[in-house]
Design a protein around this motif. Structure first.
Motif, PDB file in Angstrom:
ATOM      1  N   ASN A  79       0.820  -1.217   0.000  1.00 33.06           N
ATOM      2  CA  ASN A  79       0.000   0.000   0.000  1.00 33.06           C
ATOM      3  C   ASN A  79       0.848   1.259   0.000  1.00 33.06           C
ATOM      4  O   ASN A  79       0.438   2.299  -0.527  1.00 33.06           O
ATOM      5  N   LEU A  80       2.022   1.145   0.578  1.00 28.66           N
ATOM      6  CA  LEU A  80       2.945   2.288   0.614  1.00 28.66           C
ATOM      7  C   LEU A  80       3.830   2.346  -0.614  1.00 28.66           C
ATOM      8  O   LEU A  80       4.708   3.203  -0.697  1.00 28.66           O
ATOM      9  N   HIS A  81       3.617   1.420  -1.563  1.00 30.72           N
ATOM     10  CA  HIS A  81       4.449   1.339  -2.775  1.00 30.72           C
ATOM     11  C   HIS A  81       5.924   1.220  -2.386  1.00 30.72           C
ATOM     12  O   HIS A  81       6.783   1.954  -2.872  1.00 30.72           O
ATOM     13  N   GLY A  82       6.169   0.269  -1.487  1.00 31.04           N
ATOM     14  CA  GLY A  82       7.526   0.102  -0.986  1.00 31.04           C
ATOM     15  C   GLY A  82       8.522  -0.401  -2.006  1.00 31.04           C
ATOM     16  O   GLY A  82       9.730  -0.270  -1.812  1.00 31.04           O
ATOM     17  N   GLY A  83       8.026  -0.988  -3.099  1.00 31.64           N
ATOM     18  CA  GLY A  83       8.927  -1.453  -4.143  1.00 31.64           C
ATOM     19  C   GLY A  83       9.185  -2.944  -4.076  1.00 31.64           C
ATOM     20  O   GLY A  83       8.557  -3.681  -3.318  1.00 31.64           O
ATOM     21  N   THR A  84      10.132  -3.376  -4.875  1.00 28.32           N
ATOM     22  CA  THR A  84      10.419  -4.810  -5.008  1.00 28.32           C
ATOM     23  C   THR A  84      11.452  -5.309  -3.995  1.00 28.32           C
ATOM     24  O   THR A  84      11.722  -6.514  -3.956  1.00 28.32           O
ATOM     25  N   ALA A  85      12.024  -4.405  -3.226  1.00 25.90           N
ATOM     26  CA  ALA A  85      13.055  -4.800  -2.261  1.00 25.90           C
ATOM     27  C   ALA A  85      12.393  -5.390  -1.016  1.00 25.90           C
ATOM     28  O   ALA A  85      12.369  -4.782   0.059  1.00 25.90           O
ATOM     29  N   ILE A  86      11.859  -6.610  -1.166  1.00 27.76           N
ATOM     30  CA  ILE A  86      11.104  -7.204  -0.056  1.00 27.76           C
ATOM     31  C   ILE A  86      12.002  -7.572   1.115  1.00 27.76           C
ATOM     32  O   ILE A  86      11.510  -7.836   2.208  1.00 27.76           O
ATOM     33  N   GLU A  87      13.330  -7.564   0.883  1.00 26.71           N
ATOM     34  CA  GLU A  87      14.225  -7.842   2.002  1.00 26.71           C
ATOM     35  C   GLU A  87      14.165  -6.741   3.062  1.00 26.71           C
ATOM     36  O   GLU A  87      14.546  -6.969   4.219  1.00 26.71           O
ATOM     37  N   VAL A  88      13.654  -5.560   2.691  1.00 28.31           N
ATOM     38  CA  VAL A  88      13.560  -4.468   3.664  1.00 28.31           C
ATOM     39  C   VAL A  88      12.492  -4.760   4.721  1.00 28.31           C
ATOM     40  O   VAL A  88      12.804  -4.792   5.922  1.00 28.31           O
ATOM     41  N   PRO A  89      11.224  -4.979   4.343  1.00 22.64           N
ATOM     42  CA  PRO A  89      10.233  -5.281   5.384  1.00 22.64           C
ATOM     43  C   PRO A  89      10.520  -6.587   6.118  1.00 22.64           C
ATOM     44  O   PRO A  89      10.285  -6.679   7.334  1.00 22.64           O
ATOM     45  N   ILE A  90      11.023  -7.592   5.402  1.00 17.75           N
ATOM     46  CA  ILE A  90      11.357  -8.854   6.078  1.00 17.75           C
ATOM     47  C   ILE A  90      12.485  -8.617   7.081  1.00 17.75           C
ATOM     48  O   ILE A  90      12.470  -9.134   8.199  1.00 17.75           O
ATOM     49  N   GLY A  91      13.459  -7.795   6.695  1.00 18.54           N
ATOM     50  CA  GLY A  91      14.569  -7.480   7.586  1.00 18.54           C
ATOM     51  C   GLY A  91      14.137  -6.708   8.818  1.00 18.54           C
ATOM     52  O   GLY A  91      14.680  -6.910   9.910  1.00 18.54           O
ATOM     53  N   ASP A 141      25.934 -12.841   9.276  1.00 15.66           N
ATOM     54  CA  ASP A 141      26.466 -12.713   7.913  1.00 15.66           C
ATOM     55  C   ASP A 141      25.592 -13.483   6.923  1.00 15.66           C
ATOM     56  O   ASP A 141      25.368 -13.026   5.803  1.00 15.66           O
ATOM     57  N   ARG A 142      25.075 -14.636   7.321  1.00 16.78           N
ATOM     58  CA  ARG A 142      24.165 -15.374   6.445  1.00 16.78           C
ATOM     59  C   ARG A 142      22.888 -14.588   6.211  1.00 16.78           C
ATOM     60  O   ARG A 142      22.262 -14.688   5.156  1.00 16.78           O
ATOM     61  N   ALA A 143      22.511 -13.779   7.199  1.00 17.98           N
ATOM     62  CA  ALA A 143      21.303 -12.948   7.077  1.00 17.98           C
ATOM     63  C   ALA A 143      21.603 -11.586   6.452  1.00 17.98           C
ATOM     64  O   ALA A 143      20.763 -10.682   6.510  1.00 17.98           O
ATOM     65  N   ARG A 144      22.744 -11.445   5.840  1.00 14.53           N
ATOM     66  CA  ARG A 144      23.210 -10.148   5.327  1.00 14.53           C
ATOM     67  C   ARG A 144      22.203  -9.475   4.404  1.00 14.53           C
ATOM     68  O   ARG A 144      22.016  -8.264   4.437  1.00 14.53           O
ATOM     69  N   ILE A 145      21.503 -10.239   3.587  1.00 13.37           N
ATOM     70  CA  ILE A 145      20.561  -9.648   2.635  1.00 13.37           C
ATOM     71  C   ILE A 145      19.433  -8.900   3.354  1.00 13.37           C
ATOM     72  O   ILE A 145      18.824  -7.986   2.789  1.00 13.37           O
ATOM     73  N   LEU A 146      19.166  -9.256   4.606  1.00 17.98           N
ATOM     74  CA  LEU A 146      18.083  -8.629   5.354  1.00 17.98           C
ATOM     75  C   LEU A 146      18.493  -7.306   5.997  1.00 17.98           C
ATOM     76  O   LEU A 146      17.623  -6.549   6.441  1.00 17.98           O
ATOM     77  N   HIS A 147      19.797  -7.044   6.077  1.00 22.27           N
ATOM     78  CA  HIS A 147      20.218  -5.824   6.772  1.00 22.27           C
ATOM     79  C   HIS A 147      21.257  -4.991   6.030  1.00 22.27           C
ATOM     80  O   HIS A 147      21.577  -3.881   6.477  1.00 22.27           O
ATOM     81  N   GLU A 148      21.771  -5.470   4.898  1.00 19.86           N
ATOM     82  CA  GLU A 148      22.811  -4.700   4.229  1.00 19.86           C
ATOM     83  C   GLU A 148      22.292  -3.385   3.659  1.00 19.86           C
ATOM     84  O   GLU A 148      23.070  -2.440   3.455  1.00 19.86           O
ATOM     85  N   TRP A 149      20.976  -3.266   3.441  1.00 21.55           N
ATOM     86  CA  TRP A 149      20.410  -2.008   2.972  1.00 21.55           C
ATOM     87  C   TRP A 149      20.566  -0.902   4.013  1.00 21.55           C
ATOM     88  O   TRP A 149      20.539   0.288   3.676  1.00 21.55           O
TER      89      TRP A 149
END
Length: 355
Positions: A79-91, A141-149
């Motif tokens: 709803n907020l048009h957050g985009g395709t970077a779903i790792e952000v909300p999951i992170g 480090d394995r979870a890096r994709i969830l927080h590197e942003w």
């Protein structure tokens, strides 16, 4: 003033040593509760914040509540048009799963977090991840994709979206599922699985071949597995034998092993005395499994690999080598930081003497 944000109840003041997973397997020991050192404070509460008389209570139908959280988070993000970077909300949700209220009689942790503005919230998320990296650099480090942003500058739009996701997850009762001191209660369900699957379209899930085992089925399977066998290891007698290796080659976010850990606790054993390994080809799923290993307190002998288990039968061994390198890097960084701190302390001492 009371500090409420308990980043990790088992976090020691010094970095943890390399887990026994990456060395010789330890001899089985009697189950006992490890002492809980002091936590790292983060948020200064306001005297005007409401106080609570008890911590999170066990939730009825935790799997349904987890699904509701996942659907609400996905709806808010889109709803907020957050985009395709779903790792952000999951992170964001993953980071919130790693904290819990330290003082049950103190100000409410949820309200403390929600009272932060956007920049403060971003700083809090960065601190959660960095603090856990000191304790388990291999899993973080394995979870890096969830927080590197979070390493980049976060613009106003994303800041607003992160704030909205945080509010949604907390208002839906995330801390009621993950904020318990007791790891058995924290492991009642897998919150990250429905968050991840809700964020992805049906087509994306089909393309990845991603079909997460529903939690009730996982629990039923784990009961049979505990009685019969798990990952090629015979468990003919109860309780399960300490030191045994439990492995899932298509782990997703770790749902089957969560259920197995719960059964182990119910049989009077401690998951920390077992060895765990998970493999998944999807980086986000593997990242969620790494976070869950901390939330569920599976212990020091956990390995999470991001690989195709069919194409690489040595995925776990490769992940162990990567983990050893990450621990060595952590120790090197910590050693340099300690040396710099010592030099600065000496400089201050000399300056005080000279003055």
């Amino acid at each position: 003033m009371t500090q409420q944000l308990d980043l990790f109840a088992d976090l020691a003041s010094d970095p943890a040593p390399v887990p026994a997973t990456f060395a010789a397997p330890p001899k089985p020991q009697a189950v006992k509760q490890a002492p809980r050192p002091k936590a790292v404070p983060t948020i200064e509460p306001s005297p005007q914040q409401p106080r609570r008389s008890s911590g999170p209570r066990p939730v009825r139908e935790p799997h349904r509540r987890a699904l509701e959280i996942g659907e609400a988070v996905a709806a808010r993000w889109h709803n907020l048009h957050g985009g395709t970077a779903i790792e952000v909300p999951i992170g964001v949700v993953a980071a919130l799963c790693l904290i819990r209220q330290k003082d049950l009689q103190g100000p409410d942790l949820k309200e403390q977090i929600l009272n932060q503005d956007g920049p403060q919230l971003i700083c809090m998320l960065r601190e959660i991840w960095s603090t856990h990296w000191l304790h388990r650099p291999d899993l973080i480090d394995r979870a890096r994709i969830l927080h590197e942003w979070l390493n980049d500058d976060v613009d106003r739009h994303r800041e607003h979206a992160v704030r909205a996701i945080t509010e949604t997850a907390l208002r839906q009762g995330l801390l009621d599922l993950t904020g318990h001191e007791d790891p058995y209660l924290r492991s009642a369900t897998d919150v990250l699985s429905p968050v991840m699957t809700s964020m992805r379209s049906h087509g994306a899930q089909k393309g990845l071949g991603e079909y997460h085992t529903p939690a009730p089925i996982a629990e039923a399977l784990s009961e049979m597995i505990t009685l019969e066998n798990l990952a090629d290891f015979k468990l003919a007698l109860l309780p399960p034998k300490q030191g045994m290796h439990l492995h899932d080659p298509c782990a997703g976010s770790g749902g089957l092993l969560r259920a197995a850990a719960q059964r182990i606790r119910e049989h009077g054993a401690d998951p920390k005395n077992f060895q765990w390994s998970m493999v998944d080809i999807d980086p986000i799923a593997a990242a969620c499994a790494a976070v869950n290993a901390i939330v569920w307190e599976l212990g020091p002998r956990v390995t999470v690999a991001c690989a195709d288990a069919l194409a690489n039968p040595k995925a776990v061994e490769d992940a162990m080598k990567e983990a050893r390198a990450v621990f060595e890097h952590r120790d090197e960084v910590f050693g340099k930081a300690s040396a710099i701190a010592g030099i600065r302390k000496m400089q201050r001492l000399l300056e005080s003497i000279a003055a």
